[in-house]
Design a protein around this motif. Structure first.
Motif, PDB file in Angstrom:
ATOM      1  N   ASN A 172       1.253  -1.479   0.477  1.00 36.78           N
ATOM      2  CA  ASN A 172      -0.146   0.170   0.028  1.00 36.78           C
ATOM      3  C   ASN A 172       0.947   1.238  -0.190  1.00 36.78           C
ATOM      4  O   ASN A 172       2.195   1.296   0.504  1.00 36.78           O
ATOM      5  CB  ASN A 172      -0.899   0.139   1.144  1.00 36.78           C
ATOM      6  CG  ASN A 172      -1.907  -1.358   0.991  1.00 36.78           C
ATOM      7  OD1 ASN A 172      -1.882  -1.668   0.491  1.00 36.78           O
ATOM      8  ND2 ASN A 172      -2.435  -1.866   2.597  1.00 36.78           N
ATOM      9  N   ASP A 178      -5.292   3.142   0.740  1.00 31.03           N
ATOM     10  CA  ASP A 178      -6.012   2.324  -0.759  1.00 31.03           C
ATOM     11  C   ASP A 178      -5.332   3.093  -1.566  1.00 31.03           C
ATOM     12  O   ASP A 178      -6.080   2.110  -3.022  1.00 31.03           O
ATOM     13  CB  ASP A 178      -7.335   2.323  -0.495  1.00 31.03           C
ATOM     14  CG  ASP A 178      -8.023   3.897  -0.742  1.00 31.03           C
ATOM     15  OD1 ASP A 178      -7.075   5.045  -0.595  1.00 31.03           O
ATOM     16  OD2 ASP A 178      -9.169   4.572  -0.497  1.00 31.03           O
ATOM     17  N   ARG A 439      -6.700   4.304  -6.700  1.00 30.86           N
ATOM     18  CA  ARG A 439      -7.055   3.595  -6.066  1.00 30.86           C
ATOM     19  C   ARG A 439      -6.359   1.940  -6.033  1.00 30.86           C
ATOM     20  O   ARG A 439      -7.069   2.110  -7.506  1.00 30.86           O
ATOM     21  CB  ARG A 439      -8.526   3.735  -6.097  1.00 30.86           C
ATOM     22  CG  ARG A 439      -8.408   4.310  -4.587  1.00 30.86           C
ATOM     23  CD  ARG A 439      -9.994   5.039  -4.795  1.00 30.86           C
ATOM     24  NE  ARG A 439     -10.857   5.874  -3.398  1.00 30.86           N
ATOM     25  CZ  ARG A 439     -10.852   6.849  -3.559  1.00 30.86           C
ATOM     26  NH1 ARG A 439     -10.915   8.141  -5.012  1.00 30.86           N
ATOM     27  NH2 ARG A 439     -10.708   8.045  -2.902  1.00 30.86           N
ATOM     28  N   THR A 512      -7.885   6.232   3.181  1.00 33.37           N
ATOM     29  CA  THR A 512      -8.231   6.837   2.994  1.00 33.37           C
ATOM     30  C   THR A 512      -7.958   7.992   2.300  1.00 33.37           C
ATOM     31  O   THR A 512      -8.499   8.706   3.411  1.00 33.37           O
ATOM     32  CB  THR A 512      -9.872   5.748   2.093  1.00 33.37           C
ATOM     33  OG1 THR A 512     -10.854   6.948   0.800  1.00 33.37           O
ATOM     34  CG2 THR A 512     -10.961   6.897   3.021  1.00 33.37           C
TER      35      THR A 512
END
Length: 514
Positions: A172, A178, A439, A512
């Motif tokens: 990540n 995200d 994303r 996020t």
């Protein structure tokens, strides 16, 4: 694999076998540079065991969010203790001695699995280190462990998601979890951004050092092809592959390049770098300046408004620091891309099997890798293996069409840079490294917007990216590139830009963002 290796090191600390990380002075690892760490160690205020322990603790505490570290070396603390003993005896090996380094998991490392992210290579580890790993060990660096990557360096599927591997899962972006870390040196970029190591080594065929560095807000150098040995590195193409350093600061990248550089009899490309090539890249940063330099800006404008803003701000920084900025547009880009892709496919069919032959218990052919993936419950769970399947019918390197494709791609890539530099009397060209990280999702591949890596990747010329700004919380890098063997000049320009625009901040691990 990650948890077992982590526990081995943590147990060593808790058992009192080494100095615990808590014994170190309060360190802001994010801002610490190698010169500062060495200053503290010379003064007796820090040692390598404490520094390595601090990074191991960061991996234990932070990496469950990021998934950048595939495996830790259980000998890391012992390596650090050896460094401390050398320093105490007055036999320090230089500025990398005792500094923890992560290695992308397509780089052969003695005693550790080297999988390229694929379960097909999760068998016996390599018998010996890659040439570049031997260089790091000779310099006293602490091999902390292996970084996750986009499986097979992002060369398995036309629909791949960067940062995912069958061995390590999904890495990540530490700024916004995200969001994607870009490929294929995703764990290397995210790992140094999250302060899980002082330095990481990545590899690039086209964009795989500079893009992860850019989107994770760190510095990355894709060196001139031939400056750093590729022996013991899982390949895509000998015509474009190279390894290079990634770190939070330009000076750390420069120090690491000085160690990585070296001639290797097994890698003919390393015989070509000039006898006068610098050996102390960090020394070139002292007094480096933008004043009086002529920089071409290749804006790649109109794709993303936030990138356009960061580029405009960067142009203002360059001018404010005394540089002359000239607008440029590099020619031949469509034709370069049209020829690069099929050429890489042919080179992959030559170079990967040659590497596989060096690995005990590994499938020996691309055909067997295809069969392995079809049988495996994990490997094709997120996306396919279209590139592997296309490789089964790719022409060989003696095919005249292939030879023309490679000649065209490389020649035009070099001309696009060389002729632009000459026409405008430039010291370097600057361009946006990346757009904001997208994303992470599966099924449709990466939502990649823009990059500037292809001319340098295909030409074999150097490319350094440095943090330049943010789109919200998402980093955007600025790349500097120029002609062959100009690595030192580019690092000096990047360091001057870094001083003039110290924009980088540590990630906040947001789950996020809007």
């Amino acid at each position: 694999m990650r948890l077992l290796a982590s526990l081995a090191c943590v147990v060593a600390v808790s058992a009192g076998l080494v100095t615990p990380a808590a014994a170190a002075p309060a360190l802001d690892l994010d801002s610490a540079t190698i010169p500062r760490l060495q200053e503290l160690m010379r003064a007796g205020r820090l040692n390598s065991v404490a520094l390595t322990g601090a990074y191991l603790k960061r991996v234990r505490d932070v990496d469950p969010k990021v998934h950048a570290v595939l495996a830790l070396d259980p000998t890391a603390l012992a390596q650090a203790a050896q460094s401390d003993a050398r320093r105490k005896a007055g036999r320090s090996r230089g500025p990398l001695d005792g500094i923890p380094v992560l290695l992308k998991d397509n780089i052969d490392t003695r005693g550790l699995d080297t999988t390229a992210g694929s379960r097909a290579l999760a068998g016996p580890p390599p018998r010996s280190d890659a040439f570049l790993v031997r260089k790091l060990r000779d310099a006293g660096a602490v091999v902390l462990g292996k970084a996750n990557l986009s499986e097979w360096a992002n060369y398995r599927s036309t629909n791949a998601t960067s940062g995912w591997s069958g061995v390590g899962g999904q890495t990540n972006n530490p700024y916004v979890l995200d969001r994607n870390p870009c490929g294929s040196s995703s764990g290397s970029g995210a790992g140094v951004a999250a302060s899980l190591a002082q330095v990481a080594i990545g590899t690039e065929t086209d964009g795989s050092i500079v893009c992860p560095a850019g989107v994770n807000g760190v510095v990355g150098l894709k060196p001139t092809l031939g400056l750093v040995s590729r022996t013991g590195v899982v390949p895509i193409s000998a015509e474009q592959d190279t390894a290079g350093p990634m770190a939070r600061h330009v000076v750390d990248v420069a120090i690491t390049l000085s160690v990585l550089q070296g001639r290797d009899a097994a890698d003919p490309a390393t015989r070509e770098y000039p006898a006068g090539q610098p050996t102390d890249y960090a020394g070139l940063l002292i007094g480096g300046t933008l004043r009086g330099k002529r920089i071409g800006v290749w804006r790649k404008a109109g794709v993303n408004a936030e990138v356009d803003r960061v580029v405009e701000e960067s142009v203002a920084v360059l001018r404010g620091a005394g540089a002359t900025v000239v607008e440029v547009d590099l020619p031949h880009q469509d034709e370069i891309g049209e020829n690069e892709s099929p050429a890489l496919l042919t080179e992959f069919t030559r170079d990967l099997p040659a590497y596989l032959a060096t690995r005990r218990g590994a499938p020996r052919t691309i055909e067997r890798l295809v069969e392995f993936n079809r049988r495996d419950p994990v490997e094709l769970s997120k996306f396919g293996q279209e590139l592997f399947e296309q490789a089964l019918t790719a022409p060989g390197v003696d095919d005249p069409t292939y030879r023309q494709q490679r000649r065209t791609a490389t020649t035009l890539a070099r001309r696009s840079i060389d002729e632009t530099l000459a026409a405008h009397h430039l010291d370097a060209i600057a361009a946006p490294t990346n757009g904001p990280a997208w994303r992470t999702s599966y099924g449709s591949g990466d939502a990649f917007e823009l990059g500037s890596s292809t001319p340098t990747a295909v030409s074999g010329y150097p490319d350094v990216t440095v943090p330049a700004g943010y789109s919200g919380e998402l980093p955007i890098g600025l790349s500097f590139f120029a002609g062959r063997w100009s690595d030192g000049k580019l690092l000096a320009l990047a360091a001057a830009f870094e001083r003039a625009a110290p924009v980088r901040h540590a990630p906040r691990y947001l789950p996020t963002t809007g």
